[in-house]
Design a protein around this motif. Structure first.
Motif, PDB file in Angstrom:
ATOM      1  N   GLY B 267       0.809  -1.217   0.000  1.00 42.98           N
ATOM      2  CA  GLY B 267       0.000   0.000   0.000  1.00 42.98           C
ATOM      3  C   GLY B 267       0.837   1.260   0.000  1.00 42.98           C
ATOM      4  N   GLU B 268       0.478   2.163   0.935  1.00 45.21           N
ATOM      5  CA  GLU B 268       1.134   3.468   0.974  1.00 45.21           C
ATOM      6  C   GLU B 268       2.611   3.336   1.338  1.00 45.21           C
ATOM      7  N   VAL B 269       2.945   2.375   2.207  1.00 47.39           N
ATOM      8  CA  VAL B 269       4.346   2.180   2.582  1.00 47.39           C
ATOM      9  C   VAL B 269       5.161   1.802   1.349  1.00 47.39           C
ATOM     10  N   LYS B 270       4.579   0.923   0.527  1.00 46.80           N
ATOM     11  CA  LYS B 270       5.264   0.503  -0.690  1.00 46.80           C
ATOM     12  C   LYS B 270       5.459   1.699  -1.617  1.00 46.80           C
ATOM     13  N   LYS B 271       4.397   2.504  -1.745  1.00 49.69           N
ATOM     14  CA  LYS B 271       4.484   3.704  -2.596  1.00 49.69           C
ATOM     15  C   LYS B 271       5.603   4.614  -2.126  1.00 49.69           C
ATOM     16  N   TYR B 272       5.696   4.760  -0.796  1.00 46.57           N
ATOM     17  CA  TYR B 272       6.724   5.638  -0.232  1.00 46.57           C
ATOM     18  C   TYR B 272       8.120   5.100  -0.553  1.00 46.57           C
ATOM     19  N   LEU B 273       8.299   3.790  -0.360  1.00 45.48           N
ATOM     20  CA  LEU B 273       9.618   3.209  -0.621  1.00 45.48           C
ATOM     21  C   LEU B 273       9.972   3.284  -2.104  1.00 45.48           C
ATOM     22  N   GLU B 274       8.957   3.164  -2.955  1.00 45.49           N
ATOM     23  CA  GLU B 274       9.189   3.317  -4.397  1.00 45.49           C
ATOM     24  C   GLU B 274       9.644   4.756  -4.689  1.00 45.49           C
ATOM     25  N   TRP B 275       8.963   5.704  -4.026  1.00 47.64           N
ATOM     26  CA  TRP B 275       9.307   7.114  -4.232  1.00 47.64           C
ATOM     27  C   TRP B 275      10.756   7.387  -3.801  1.00 47.64           C
ATOM     28  N   ILE B 276      11.181   6.713  -2.718  1.00 41.46           N
ATOM     29  CA  ILE B 276      12.549   6.905  -2.223  1.00 41.46           C
ATOM     30  C   ILE B 276      13.571   6.461  -3.271  1.00 41.46           C
ATOM     31  N   LYS B 277      13.222   5.421  -4.023  1.00 41.15           N
ATOM     32  CA  LYS B 277      14.125   4.986  -5.091  1.00 41.15           C
ATOM     33  C   LYS B 277      14.178   5.996  -6.234  1.00 41.15           C
ATOM     34  N   GLY B 278      13.140   6.842  -6.325  1.00 40.51           N
ATOM     35  CA  GLY B 278      12.962   7.698  -7.494  1.00 40.51           C
ATOM     36  C   GLY B 278      13.894   8.895  -7.534  1.00 40.51           C
ATOM     37  N   ILE B 279      13.711   9.675  -8.569  1.00 39.42           N
ATOM     38  CA  ILE B 279      14.672  10.740  -8.880  1.00 39.42           C
ATOM     39  C   ILE B 279      14.596  11.890  -7.864  1.00 39.42           C
ATOM     40  N   ASP B 280      13.379  12.249  -7.405  1.00 41.13           N
ATOM     41  CA  ASP B 280      13.256  13.383  -6.486  1.00 41.13           C
ATOM     42  C   ASP B 280      13.941  13.078  -5.156  1.00 41.13           C
ATOM     43  N   ALA B 281      13.669  11.868  -4.640  1.00 42.49           N
ATOM     44  CA  ALA B 281      14.266  11.486  -3.370  1.00 42.49           C
ATOM     45  C   ALA B 281      15.780  11.368  -3.507  1.00 42.49           C
ATOM     46  N   THR B 282      16.243  10.906  -4.661  1.00 45.21           N
ATOM     47  CA  THR B 282      17.683  10.732  -4.854  1.00 45.21           C
ATOM     48  C   THR B 282      18.398  12.079  -4.897  1.00 45.21           C
ATOM     49  N   LYS B 283      17.723  13.058  -5.479  1.00 39.53           N
ATOM     50  CA  LYS B 283      18.298  14.407  -5.457  1.00 39.53           C
ATOM     51  C   LYS B 283      18.477  14.882  -4.017  1.00 39.53           C
ATOM     52  N   LEU B 284      17.496  14.554  -3.172  1.00 41.00           N
ATOM     53  CA  LEU B 284      17.601  14.942  -1.756  1.00 41.00           C
ATOM     54  C   LEU B 284      18.762  14.216  -1.082  1.00 41.00           C
ATOM     55  N   VAL B 285      18.958  12.942  -1.468  1.00 37.44           N
ATOM     56  CA  VAL B 285      20.081  12.171  -0.916  1.00 37.44           C
ATOM     57  C   VAL B 285      21.391  12.906  -1.190  1.00 37.44           C
ATOM     58  N   ILE B 286      21.540  13.345  -2.441  1.00 38.35           N
ATOM     59  CA  ILE B 286      22.778  14.030  -2.836  1.00 38.35           C
ATOM     60  C   ILE B 286      22.911  15.346  -2.086  1.00 38.35           C
ATOM     61  N   LYS B 287      21.792  16.083  -2.019  1.00 37.25           N
ATOM     62  CA  LYS B 287      21.782  17.383  -1.332  1.00 37.25           C
ATOM     63  C   LYS B 287      22.209  17.266   0.124  1.00 37.25           C
ATOM     64  N   MET B 288      21.773  16.189   0.768  1.00 33.60           N
ATOM     65  CA  MET B 288      22.035  16.038   2.201  1.00 33.60           C
ATOM     66  C   MET B 288      23.424  15.474   2.481  1.00 33.60           C
ATOM     67  N   GLY B 289      24.204  15.222   1.437  1.00 36.31           N
ATOM     68  CA  GLY B 289      25.566  14.758   1.654  1.00 36.31           C
ATOM     69  C   GLY B 289      25.709  13.254   1.755  1.00 36.31           C
ATOM     70  N   TYR B 290      24.672  12.513   1.407  1.00 39.24           N
ATOM     71  CA  TYR B 290      24.775  11.061   1.374  1.00 39.24           C
ATOM     72  C   TYR B 290      25.014  10.629  -0.079  1.00 39.24           C
ATOM     73  N   ILE B 291      25.128   9.328  -0.288  1.00 36.03           N
ATOM     74  CA  ILE B 291      25.384   8.823  -1.628  1.00 36.03           C
ATOM     75  C   ILE B 291      24.248   7.885  -2.013  1.00 36.03           C
ATOM     76  N   PRO B 292      23.691   8.047  -3.224  1.00 37.19           N
ATOM     77  CA  PRO B 292      22.574   7.203  -3.625  1.00 37.19           C
ATOM     78  C   PRO B 292      22.973   5.733  -3.679  1.00 37.19           C
ATOM     79  N   SER B 293      22.001   4.877  -3.492  1.00 37.53           N
ATOM     80  CA  SER B 293      22.287   3.453  -3.477  1.00 37.53           C
ATOM     81  C   SER B 293      22.647   2.960  -4.884  1.00 37.53           C
ATOM     82  N   PRO B 294      23.762   2.220  -4.998  1.00 38.83           N
ATOM     83  CA  PRO B 294      24.160   1.711  -6.312  1.00 38.83           C
ATOM     84  C   PRO B 294      23.187   0.659  -6.840  1.00 38.83           C
ATOM     85  N   ALA B 295      22.270   0.210  -5.979  1.00 40.34           N
ATOM     86  CA  ALA B 295      21.303  -0.784  -6.451  1.00 40.34           C
ATOM     87  C   ALA B 295      20.361  -0.173  -7.490  1.00 40.34           C
ATOM     88  N   TYR B 296      20.112   1.120  -7.380  1.00 40.36           N
ATOM     89  CA  TYR B 296      19.142   1.735  -8.297  1.00 40.36           C
ATOM     90  C   TYR B 296      19.780   2.729  -9.257  1.00 40.36           C
TER      91      TYR B 296
END
Lengths: 314, 314
Positions: B267-296
């Motif tokens: 459900g919604e949890v799955k949607k959220y985790l999918e969103w985390i894999k997506g481009i918007d969340a990944t941009k936030l990962v970079i912004k916050m000084g972390y590194i995106p997961s090489p899995a995706y």
């Protein structure tokens, strides 16, 4: 005829009392009780704060706390995978170092300025100087912190060629600038409260202005001046934000005035957020708070007694 | 009449606030709350994700709290949270326990990588440090106080060649990870370092201080400081902290950051985790000084995203 007038006045007076006095009395009573409550609340808050700090620190004070460790061990490891240690010696030394450093700068400048404003300068300059000094007092401490980091830090590294820019020296200058306004305004009050007859008597005996100040005014205002200095010391001990930014926040005994240190206040401010409420770390921070409270309380107490003495003379 | 006029705006404002609040309040039926708890390293990123996700999906509110990886996993075992954040992988007994309690297998999602970079002032001639040298500088058992102890290094512009250690407050995830990974699990950092509050602060300090050495999340590195390569095993290669090396995990101070759910997310949890894999969340990962997961994400994608996010607000 006369009797009639008096009768009339009496009647008017009793009318007045009937109509207006009860209201006035009531108003007075209300005002009185509001002011009384205000005064009482100050006492209650002071006692309440003391009790609160003691209450929060008590579980630590009554169990693990050892005064020896707290005062003589420099190992401050509130969070550790090996063993937690609460030696606050370096923090006490840090607070003492920046306080002494700042007073070395602030006392001559502050008292000197107070003497100049009160005894030597003209009335126009006096007004301007007082306004400017009060303006200095109104600068928020975080702004002083910015000055420490942005102006003093590069200056110390690039001009004085010291390895670290955030250190005792930096914090002392910032703290001195923060406590000078207090020393000046209270010191000036103390000097002004010396009666003019003292000055006139000294001058009539042929003393120069400098002699008047050194031999007569300063001895007469001695208690007030000491109180001004002590209040400046209290300010320096209790200041938090500016020293947090200026000292370099390093748990170490300084070996020169260019060593970074950490103060008691900065430790509480920086670590309170991470310490879970009710944990031993939290209680230790309250113990530090209690020591700070005792230090500033005794300083204020002494200066209060001295101020009272100097007022009595007047 | 005058009184009435005076009261009017206040009454109006009160009514406005009263009804305004009723209007804003949502009934729980059309509002889903996802509980998300755990790692303090991940908590900042999780919060930014939650805020941004709330903007695009108003039906879901994500409540994020920290407390540490262990806390998050314990809450997952007790079925108190929907998603547990962790900066270590789940232990076998923990996942067994969770399966016993809920009958569901724990699912693991690698949401980002966290890599730490060790950095010095650009005038420092060193190019890299070994793990033992880092432990000698930062660890409580080390005694490296002078740059000459590190392969006879002489740092120009650094008085007395003294090492100024720039560390972080002990509540920082960066501090904890650096301590456990580089110095050892059952070890302490040496006292006397400058313990700063943020990554940005340590970078600012080091870029102004020739003697200094610090560490931070790789994303914060800029051109005004010099990032060092790290030799992990004696005689091994010195690996520079680049995005590539972090993503293929050859850089030794890199770890994966996880999110765990009970069973496959739905459900919604799955949607959220999918969103985390997506481009918007990944941009936030970079912004916050972390590194995106090489899995995706491939390295090229990440470099492109990094260029895009430069100068953008969160």
């Amino acid at each position: 005829m006369m009797g009639k007038v008096i009768e009339e006045e009496k009647r008017q007076l009793s009318d007045y009392i009937k109509h207006y006095r009860p209201k006035q009395i009531l108003r007075d009573r209300i005002m009185e009780s509001i002011i009384f409550l205000g005064g009482l609340s100050a006492v209650i808050f002071t006692i309440g704060i003391f009790l609160f700090v003691i209450k929060e620190a008590w579980p630590f004070l009554s169990s693990r706390f050892s005064l020896m460790e707290f005062l003589t061990n420099i190992e401050w490891y509130p969070v550790s995978n090996v063993s937690v240690r609460y030696g606050a010696k370096a923090l006490f030394v840090g607070t003492a170092a920046v306080t002494i450093g700042s007073m070395v700068l602030a006392i001559p400048v502050g008292i000197g300025t107070a003497i100049f404003i009160s005894e030597f300068c003209g009335p126009k300059f006096k007004e301007v100087a007082k306004i400017l000094i009060e303006l200095l007092a109104s600068i928020p401490s975080v702004v002083w912190g910015f000055i420490a980091v942005m102006v003093m830090n590069p200056f110390i590294i690039n001009v004085l060629h010291e390895p670290v820019g955030l250190n005792v020296f930096n914090a002392s200058i910032i703290l001195a600038l923060m406590s000078i306004p207090m020393i000046v305004s209270i010191g000036e009050d103390a000097l002004r409260s010396v009666p003019d007859t003292y000055r006139e008597a000294a001058e009539s005996l042929g003393a120069t202005r400098l002699e008047v100040v050194i031999r007569v005014i300063i001895p007469a205002a001695k208690n007030g001046l000491i109180a001004a200095i002590l209040l400046g010391v209290g300010r320096a001990v209790g200041e938090t934000m500016a020293v947090l930014m200026a000292t370099g926040h390093s748990v170490a005994i300084p070996d020169s005035i260019f060593s970074p240190v950490r103060t008691l206040t900065a430790t509480v401010a920086a670590e309170m957020g991470e310490a879970p409420k009710g944990s031993e770390h939290y209680q230790t921070l309250f113990t530090i708070g209690l020591s700070l409270l005792l230090i500033t309380f005794s300083i204020n107490f002494i200066s209060d007694i001295l101020l009272r003495k100097s007022w009595k003379r007047k | 009449m005058k009184k009435f006029l005076f009261l009017n705006p206040i009454v109006f404002l009160m009514f406005f606030l009263l009804f305004g609040c009723f209007g804003l309040k949502k009934s729980p039926e059309d509002f889903l709350i996802i509980q998300n708890k755990g790692s303090d390293t991940l908590v900042n990123l999780a919060q930014v994700w939650a805020e941004n996700y709330g903007r695009i999906n108003s039906k879901v509110a994500i409540s994020v709290s920290g407390g540490g990886s262990g806390t998050g996993i314990a809450a997952l075992i007790n079925n108190q949270v929907d998603i547990a954040n962790s900066s270590r992988s789940i232990k076998e007994e923990e996942s067994k326990k969770a399966e016993q309690n809920s009958g569901k297998k724990v699912t693991e999602y690698v949401v980002a990588l966290d890599a730490l970079s060790v950095f010095v002032h650009p005038s420092n001639p060193l190019q890299g440090l070994s793990r033992t040298e880092l432990a000698c500088i930062f660890g409580s058992e080390g005694n490296c106080d002078n740059w000459s102890q590190i392969r006879n290094t002489v740092v120009p512009g650094c008085k007395n060649n003294k090492i100024i250690r720039v560390s972080r407050m002990s509540n920082s995830g960066t501090y904890q990870y650096f301590l456990e990974r580089v110095i050892g699990k059952k070890k302490d950092m040496r006292l006397g370092s400058m313990d700063l509050n943020g990554s940005k602060e340590s970078i600012d300090l080091v870029q102004n201080t020739p003697c200094a050495i610090g560490y931070t999340g790789m994303g914060y590195i800029n051109d005004h400081i010099k990032a060092l390569c790290v030799t992990w095993d004696e005689g091994g290669p010195c690996i520079p902290p680049t995005l590539e090396n972090a993503m293929n995990k050859t850089y030794p101070i890199t770890r994966e950051l996880f999110m765990y759910t009970l069973g496959e997310a739905e459900g919604e949890v799955k949607k959220y985790l999918e969103w985390i894999k997506g481009i918007d969340a990944t941009k936030l990962v970079i912004k916050m000084g972390y590194i995106p997961s090489p899995a995706y994400w491939s390295i090229e994608d990440v470099n492109r995203l990094k260029a895009q996010t430069q100068g953008q607000k969160l």
